[in-house]
Design an enzyme around this catalytic site. Structure first.
Site, PDB file in Angstrom:
ATOM      1  N   THR A 151       0.839  -1.197   0.000  1.00 53.80           N
ATOM      2  CA  THR A 151       0.000   0.000   0.000  1.00 53.80           C
ATOM      3  C   THR A 151       0.873   1.245   0.000  1.00 53.80           C
ATOM      4  O   THR A 151       1.974   1.212   0.521  1.00 53.80           O
ATOM      5  CB  THR A 151      -0.843  -0.007   1.287  1.00 53.80           C
ATOM      6  OG1 THR A 151      -1.742  -1.081   1.211  1.00 53.80           O
ATOM      7  CG2 THR A 151      -1.585   1.274   1.527  1.00 53.80           C
ATOM      8  N   ARG A 179     -13.194  -8.180  -1.363  1.00 53.45           N
ATOM      9  CA  ARG A 179     -12.503  -8.041  -0.067  1.00 53.45           C
ATOM     10  C   ARG A 179     -12.101  -6.578   0.160  1.00 53.45           C
ATOM     11  O   ARG A 179     -11.597  -5.911  -0.734  1.00 53.45           O
ATOM     12  CB  ARG A 179     -11.272  -8.953  -0.070  1.00 53.45           C
ATOM     13  CG  ARG A 179     -10.393  -8.849   1.179  1.00 53.45           C
ATOM     14  CD  ARG A 179      -9.181  -7.982   0.920  1.00 53.45           C
ATOM     15  NE  ARG A 179      -8.239  -8.009   2.043  1.00 53.45           N
ATOM     16  CZ  ARG A 179      -7.225  -7.170   2.180  1.00 53.45           C
ATOM     17  NH1 ARG A 179      -7.010  -6.254   1.252  1.00 53.45           N
ATOM     18  NH2 ARG A 179      -6.430  -7.229   3.212  1.00 53.45           N
ATOM     19  N   VAL A 180     -12.344  -6.063   1.362  1.00 49.61           N
ATOM     20  CA  VAL A 180     -11.935  -4.708   1.718  1.00 49.61           C
ATOM     21  C   VAL A 180     -10.900  -4.798   2.825  1.00 49.61           C
ATOM     22  O   VAL A 180     -11.116  -5.474   3.829  1.00 49.61           O
ATOM     23  CB  VAL A 180     -13.144  -3.863   2.193  1.00 49.61           C
ATOM     24  CG1 VAL A 180     -12.691  -2.475   2.634  1.00 49.61           C
ATOM     25  CG2 VAL A 180     -14.186  -3.760   1.082  1.00 49.61           C
ATOM     26  N   GLY A 181      -9.757  -4.125   2.637  1.00 45.71           N
ATOM     27  CA  GLY A 181      -8.691  -4.161   3.631  1.00 45.71           C
ATOM     28  C   GLY A 181      -8.747  -2.968   4.580  1.00 45.71           C
ATOM     29  O   GLY A 181      -9.705  -2.191   4.592  1.00 45.71           O
ATOM     30  N   ASP A 182      -7.690  -2.820   5.356  1.00 42.43           N
ATOM     31  CA  ASP A 182      -7.612  -1.755   6.365  1.00 42.43           C
ATOM     32  C   ASP A 182      -7.497  -0.355   5.754  1.00 42.43           C
ATOM     33  O   ASP A 182      -7.869   0.630   6.388  1.00 42.43           O
ATOM     34  CB  ASP A 182      -6.383  -1.979   7.250  1.00 42.43           C
ATOM     35  CG  ASP A 182      -5.100  -1.914   6.425  1.00 42.43           C
ATOM     36  OD1 ASP A 182      -4.929  -2.776   5.535  1.00 42.43           O
ATOM     37  OD2 ASP A 182      -4.293  -0.989   6.639  1.00 42.43           O
ATOM     38  N   GLY A 203       0.380  -3.066   5.395  1.00 39.74           N
ATOM     39  CA  GLY A 203       0.644  -4.359   6.013  1.00 39.74           C
ATOM     40  C   GLY A 203      -0.512  -5.318   5.838  1.00 39.74           C
ATOM     41  O   GLY A 203      -1.391  -5.107   4.997  1.00 39.74           O
ATOM     42  N   GLY A 205      -3.737  -6.519   6.064  1.00 38.95           N
ATOM     43  CA  GLY A 205      -4.932  -5.735   6.349  1.00 38.95           C
ATOM     44  C   GLY A 205      -5.843  -6.337   7.393  1.00 38.95           C
ATOM     45  O   GLY A 205      -6.352  -5.630   8.270  1.00 38.95           O
TER      46      GLY A 205
HETATM   47  N1  ASP Z   1      -2.926  -3.110   3.928  1.00 44.72           N
HETATM   48  C1  ASP Z   1      -3.247  -3.487   2.578  1.00 44.72           C
HETATM   49  C2  ASP Z   1      -4.441  -4.371   2.543  1.00 44.72           C
HETATM   50  O1  ASP Z   1      -4.542  -5.249   3.372  1.00 44.72           O
HETATM   51  C3  ASP Z   1      -2.142  -4.198   1.897  1.00 44.72           C
HETATM   52  C4  ASP Z   1      -0.850  -3.494   1.867  1.00 44.72           C
HETATM   53  O2  ASP Z   1      -0.462  -2.799   2.790  1.00 44.72           O
HETATM   54  O3  ASP Z   1      -0.191  -3.643   0.852  1.00 44.72           O
HETATM   55  O4  ASP Z   1      -5.240  -4.228   1.667  1.00 44.72           O
END
Ligand code: ASP
Length: 287
Positions: A151, A179-182, A203, A205
Site C-alpha cells: 500500500t 474483499r476490503v482491507g484496512d 501491512g 490488512g
Molecule cells: N494493507 C493493505 C491491505 O490489506 C495491503 C498493503 O499494505 O499492501 O489491503
C-alpha cells in the site's frame, strides 16, 4: 514567510529486492516533492496528501492505482481513503475497479455524507465526479509488483497547523473479489486529528483491522509523541502473526515511522529539513 510544514510518505511494508530498491527511493522522493510543492507556498495538508499519493499511484513500482496486484478473479480492485484532521471528514472507496487514481475519488468523497462507497456504487460516483476511468485491465502493469504488502500512504502537516492522512492500495494479491482491507477504514489503516496528529499504515490488512491499529496509535501519540507511538504499536502485529509499517506526524508535524517488515520505503521532508528517503528504519537515526 510561512510557518512550519512537514510531509512523510511510504511505499509499503515488505521485502524489497535489491534491483527494485532504487525505484522505491526515487518514487517516494517524487511523491514528497509533489506534496512539498503544495505545502511550501502555504497550501493545505489534504491537497498535499492527494498530490503525493497520485504520484505513487501512477508509478508501477507500487501496488496502488497503475501497477496494482490482481485478486482471485484476475482483476485489480483498489481501496483508498483520505482524512482531514481539521474537520474529521473522511472520504473512502473500496473494491473499486477501472479508476486510474482511486485517491481522487476518495478526495471527492471527503465532504459527502457517506464515509465509504464500495464496488459498483463507488465506480458510479467516480463517473459522476468526472474522475479518470479506464479498462480495469489497463491498471495491470507489464511487470507486476511483488506479492508483499505494498500500500502507499502519506501524512502531511500544513503551515496552518492542519494534519491530513491518506492511503491507496491494490490490496493483497489473489484475495477474494469484494474483499476490503484496512486502507479504506478510518481507525484501522489511517487516521488524522489536528489535536493529535495523523497516521497511515501498510501491512496485513486483516490483522491491522482486528487490532484497530490506527486507533491504538492515536491513543498513544498524545503521551508518547509520534515516533515512540509508532514503535509501540507495530510490535502488536505479533499477536495476529502479521507484518505492518506506519508513518506518523504528531500534532506539531514531528515525524515518526516504524515497521516489522524487512523493508518499509519512506521519504520525508519539512520546512527545516531537506527531503530524504529510507528503505528501513535502521537507515534513519534522527527522527
Ligand atoms: N494493507 C493493505 C491491505 O490489506 C495491503 C498493503 O499494505 O499492501 O489491503
Amino acid at each position: 514567510m510561512h510557518e512550519a510544514w512537514s510531509i512523510i510518505v511510504h511505499g509499503g511494508a515488505k521485502t524489497i529486492p535489491p534491483e527494485r530498491q532504487a525505484d522505491h527511493r526515487r518514487g517516494c522522493l517524487a511523491a514528497v516533492a509533489a506534496g512539498q510543492a503544495i505545502l511550501e507556498p502555504g497550501g493545505r495538508a489534504v491537497d498535499a496528501v492527494i498530490a503525493a499519493i497520485r504520484v505513487l499511484e501512477d508509478d508501477a513500482t507500487f501496488n496502488a492505482g497503475y501497477g496494482s496486484v490482481v485478486n482471485a478473479d484476475g482483476v485489480v480492485e483498489c481501496d483508498a481513503a483520505l482524512m482531514d484532521g481539521a474537520s474529521l471528514d473522511v472520504g473512502a472507496v473500496a473494491a473499486l475497479q477501472g479508476v486510474r487514481n482511486p485517491i481522487a475519488v476518495a478526495a471527492h468523497m471527503l465532504r459527502e455524507p457517506p464515509v465509504l462507497l464500495v464496488g459498483e456504487g463507488a465506480w458510479r460516483f467516480a463517473l459522476e465526479m468526472g474522475c479518470d476511468l479506464c479498462d480495469p485491465a489497463a491498471l495491470v502493469a507489464p511487470e507486476p509488483v511483488d506479492a508483499g504488502c505494498d500500500t502507499v500512504g502519506c501524512v502531511a502537516y500544513d503551515s496552518g497547523g492542519n494534519v491530513a492522512s491518506g492511503t491507496s492500495t491494490g490490496g493483497l494479491k489473489g484475495v477474494r473479489a469484494g474483499r476490503v482491507g484496512d486502507s479504506a477504514l478510518p481507525g484501522c489503516g489511517l487516521y488524522a486529528d489536528n489535536g493529535l496528529g495523523g497516521v497511515s499504515f501498510s501491512g496485513d490488512g486483516e490483522g491491522i483491522i482486528r487490532l484497530a491499529l490506527a486507533a491504538r496509535l492515536m491513543r498513544e501519540i498524545e503521551t508518547l509523541g509520534a515516533d515512540a507511538a509508532a514503535r509501540k504499536v507495530i510490535p502488536l502485529m505479533e499477536r495476529v502473526n502479521g507484518e505492518a509499517g506506519c508513518i506518523v506526524l504528531g500534532a506539531g508535524g514531528e515525524p515518526g515511522f516504524a515497521h516489522n517488515s524487512h523493508h518499509f520505503a519512506v521519504a520525508l521532508a519539512a520546512s527545516q529539513r531537506p527531503a530524504q528517503a529510507f528503505l528501513s528504519r535502521s537507515e534513519c537515526s534522527d527522527v
